[in-house]
Design a protein around this motif. Structure first.
Motif, mmCIF file in Angstrom:
data_model
loop_
_atom_site.group_PDB
_atom_site.id
_atom_site.type_symbol
_atom_site.label_atom_id
_atom_site.label_comp_id
_atom_site.label_asym_id
_atom_site.label_seq_id
_atom_site.Cartn_x
_atom_site.Cartn_y
_atom_site.Cartn_z
ATOM 1 N N HIS A 135 37.692 39.163 52.513
ATOM 2 C CA HIS A 135 38.601 40.221 52.077
ATOM 3 C C HIS A 135 39.982 39.756 52.552
ATOM 4 C CE1 HIS A 135 40.142 44.469 51.830
ATOM 5 N NE2 HIS A 135 40.933 43.994 52.779
ATOM 6 N N HIS A 159 36.993 37.647 47.665
ATOM 7 C CA HIS A 159 36.420 38.752 46.900
ATOM 8 C C HIS A 159 37.519 39.678 46.384
ATOM 9 C CE1 HIS A 159 35.667 43.055 47.786
ATOM 10 N NE2 HIS A 159 36.222 42.822 48.945
ATOM 11 N N TRP A 160 37.303 40.257 45.196
ATOM 12 C CA TRP A 160 38.277 41.136 44.516
ATOM 13 C C TRP A 160 39.681 40.544 44.674
ATOM 14 C CZ3 TRP A 160 37.802 47.173 44.657
ATOM 15 C CH2 TRP A 160 38.568 47.703 43.618
ATOM 16 N N LYS A 162 43.299 39.138 44.645
ATOM 17 C CA LYS A 162 44.643 39.487 44.167
ATOM 18 C C LYS A 162 45.605 38.677 45.015
ATOM 19 C CE LYS A 162 42.914 44.207 44.655
ATOM 20 N NZ LYS A 162 41.790 44.311 45.589
ATOM 21 N N SER A 179 36.683 36.203 43.008
ATOM 22 C CA SER A 179 35.825 37.091 42.224
ATOM 23 C C SER A 179 36.601 38.267 41.665
ATOM 24 C CB SER A 179 34.616 37.559 43.035
ATOM 25 O OG SER A 179 34.987 38.549 43.942
ATOM 26 N N VAL A 180 36.095 38.760 40.534
ATOM 27 C CA VAL A 180 36.719 39.908 39.858
ATOM 28 C C VAL A 180 35.718 41.055 39.738
ATOM 29 C CG1 VAL A 180 38.483 38.633 38.591
ATOM 30 C CG2 VAL A 180 36.212 38.899 37.578
ATOM 31 N N THR A 181 36.280 42.261 39.664
ATOM 32 C CA THR A 181 35.493 43.503 39.651
ATOM 33 C C THR A 181 35.596 44.168 38.267
ATOM 34 O OG1 THR A 181 37.376 44.889 40.217
ATOM 35 C CG2 THR A 181 36.221 43.859 42.063
ATOM 36 N N GLU A 183 37.564 46.186 37.376
ATOM 37 C CA GLU A 183 38.992 46.358 37.019
ATOM 38 C C GLU A 183 39.425 45.391 35.917
ATOM 39 O OE1 GLU A 183 41.822 46.238 40.276
ATOM 40 O OE2 GLU A 183 41.866 48.419 40.204
ATOM 41 N N ASP A 190 44.278 41.600 36.613
ATOM 42 C CA ASP A 190 42.977 40.940 36.752
ATOM 43 C C ASP A 190 42.631 40.104 35.523
ATOM 44 O OD1 ASP A 190 43.160 43.565 38.260
ATOM 45 O OD2 ASP A 190 41.445 42.643 39.249
ATOM 46 N N GLU A 205 31.650 40.727 40.549
ATOM 47 C CA GLU A 205 31.127 41.631 41.579
ATOM 48 C C GLU A 205 31.439 43.058 41.169
ATOM 49 O OE1 GLU A 205 33.619 42.639 44.949
ATOM 50 O OE2 GLU A 205 34.840 40.862 44.542
ATOM 51 N N ASP A 207 31.622 45.490 44.056
ATOM 52 C CA ASP A 207 32.065 46.145 45.294
ATOM 53 C C ASP A 207 31.545 47.582 45.337
ATOM 54 O OD1 ASP A 207 33.190 46.123 47.793
ATOM 55 O OD2 ASP A 207 35.267 46.387 47.142
ATOM 56 N N TYR A 212 35.768 53.136 39.866
ATOM 57 C CA TYR A 212 36.723 52.485 38.958
ATOM 58 C C TYR A 212 37.221 53.470 37.901
ATOM 59 C CZ TYR A 212 35.267 48.298 41.307
ATOM 60 O OH TYR A 212 35.027 47.367 42.286
#
Ligand SMILES: [Zn+2]
Length: 261
Positions: A135, A159-160, A162, A179-181, A183, A190, A205, A207, A212
């Protein structure tokens, strides 16, 4: 066939785990990487993975935004990892604080503590040859990258993810994944990330149970949504969905050293 590469199955909303896993398999999500955040959630993560060994792969961690985690608890996490490392597929969730700094009375002290804790966790990853689930959003990403390099860690996922495009480029060039969620379905930032990163460097992923927006508004977030994320990645990459799902699963299998299905 997909893997959800980041999920908090220790959360109380996952009381009906059998139902969650059934819905996941219905959407071709056959594996879940389950992360922990402190000694209690780590223990819960090991417990649920013990009951569903074929579908859930456990990771133990120390969440950098959980400011209430004491030094004694960090030591406890180290003991947990020492005791269970042969069952783990990664160290996670670990990383650097970012969001909690905004409300902190003394963000500099929190950041110093966060840096020291991450370095300790990376030491464990090196010792037990485990990949790392990081993170490290926004401004924290470049520093996390530096710490990974300093420790000689070869396998990690942001992870996630940005971060500024230049930092993402360095992360990918260093051989790490991002990794992308969900979003990615509705958020331009993203979508641009997916377009700019090679498919070989991507994971998907949920999360879970993080909520969302967009088409997911009001829906409980569950691992099955990893398949929807993969579908969107395929659209953005203008490639067949099956091919993209296979590649994303293979990426996860390589990072976490999982057997290919
Ligand atoms: Zn998480």
């Amino acid at each position: 066939m997909m893997i959800d590469s980041h999920c908090h199955l220790h959360e109380a909303v996952f009381r009906d785990l059998r139902g969650t896993l059934t819905r996941a398999i219905d959407h071709d999500v056959w594996g879940i990487i389950a992360v922990g955040c402190d000694p209690g959630t780590n223990a819960k993560t090991l417990e649920v993975a013990g009951h569903h060994g074929k579908a859930i792969w456990p990771c133990l961690g120390c969440h950098p935004e959980w400011t209430g985690v004491t030094d004694a608890q960090v030591e406890e996490v180290e003991h947990q990892v020492g005791e269970h490392h042969s069952r783990l597929v990664a160290l996670g969730e670990v990383g650097l604080p970012w969001y909690c700094l905004q409300a902190a009375p003394d963000p500099a002290t929190l950041m110093v503590r966060g840096r020291q804790r991450l370095d300790r966790m990376l030491g464990l990853a090196a010792r037990y040859d485990l990949p790392v689930i990081l993170h490290a959003p926004h401004g924290a990403a470049v520093e996390a990258l530096g710490l990974l390099r300093k420790r000689g860690i070869e396998r990690a996922v942001f992870h996630w993810h940005k971060a500024p495009a230049e930092v993402t480029r360095q992360i990918v060039e260093a051989g790490y994944l991002v990794s992308v969620t969900p979003e990615v379905v509705y958020r331009e930032r993203d979508r641009e990330l997916v377009e700019g990163v090679p498919l070989e460097s991507l994971l998907v992923e949920t999360d879970s149970p993080w909520p969302y927006k967009g088409e997911f508004e009001g829906l409980p977030t569950e691992p099955w949504m990893a398949a929807r994320v993969a579908e969107e990645v395929a659209k953005l990459k203008q490639l067949p969905v099956d091919e993209v799902m296979f590649r994303l699963s293979a990426n996860a299998c390589q990072l976490f050293d999982l057997p290919y299905a």
